[in-house]
Design a protein around this motif. Structure first.
Motif, PDB file in Angstrom:
ATOM      1  N   GLU A  60       0.891  -1.267   0.063  1.00  0.00           N
ATOM      2  CA  GLU A  60       0.099  -0.104   0.020  1.00  0.00           C
ATOM      3  C   GLU A  60       0.850   1.307   0.077  1.00  0.00           C
ATOM      4  O   GLU A  60       0.706   2.169  -0.702  1.00  0.00           O
ATOM      5  N   ALA A  61       1.884   1.201   0.960  1.00  0.00           N
ATOM      6  CA  ALA A  61       2.966   2.302   1.014  1.00  0.00           C
ATOM      7  C   ALA A  61       3.574   2.478  -0.413  1.00  0.00           C
ATOM      8  O   ALA A  61       3.622   3.902  -0.793  1.00  0.00           O
ATOM      9  N   LEU A  62       4.160   1.547  -1.024  1.00  0.00           N
ATOM     10  CA  LEU A  62       4.604   1.501  -2.298  1.00  0.00           C
ATOM     11  C   LEU A  62       3.633   2.240  -3.480  1.00  0.00           C
ATOM     12  O   LEU A  62       4.034   2.976  -4.342  1.00  0.00           O
ATOM     13  N   SER A  63       2.471   1.579  -3.458  1.00  0.00           N
ATOM     14  CA  SER A  63       1.621   2.255  -4.359  1.00  0.00           C
ATOM     15  C   SER A  63       1.412   3.780  -4.034  1.00  0.00           C
ATOM     16  O   SER A  63       1.173   4.542  -5.196  1.00  0.00           O
ATOM     17  N   PHE A  64       1.228   4.027  -3.041  1.00  0.00           N
ATOM     18  CA  PHE A  64       1.107   5.659  -2.738  1.00  0.00           C
ATOM     19  C   PHE A  64       2.137   6.344  -3.211  1.00  0.00           C
ATOM     20  O   PHE A  64       2.160   7.323  -3.838  1.00  0.00           O
TER      21      PHE A  64
END
Length: 98
Positions: A60-64
């Motif tokens: 999720e953090a990588l996507s953000f």
């Protein structure tokens, strides 16, 4: 004095020390650094770096981070070209002008 004790223990338990350093290194990467490495590795088709960066932060953090990088890159390119971000985005994706 504490430094001597720490060094002595490091010599006795090198595997644990290395494992602790490795986990500390993983935590030192933030989502923007992970996104920058991930996207540049994708552009260069470097699967090893893609996998490495993907392990630094949660999906999720990588996507953000990737989304934030895309927005910032699009804005910078639009300013450079003196065009709207929408026009540049469509051009980069090979879409006809709106």
């Amino acid at each position: 004095m504490f430094e001597k004790v720490r060094k002595a223990w490091r010599g006795i338990l090198p595997a644990q020390h290395t494992e602790r350093e490795t986990s500390r290194e993983r935590r030192s990467h933030n989502l923007f650094e992970a996104a920058a490495v991930y996207v540049s590795a994708c552009a260069e088709d470097d699967q090893d770096r893609i996998d490495e960066a993907a392990g630094w932060v949660s999906p999720e953090a990588l996507s953000f981070g990737v989304n934030e990088l895309a927005c910032r890159a699009l804005i910078a390119l639009a300013r450079e070209r003196d065009e709207s971000p929408a026009t540049v985005a469509r051009s980069l994706l090979g879409l006809p002008a709106a």
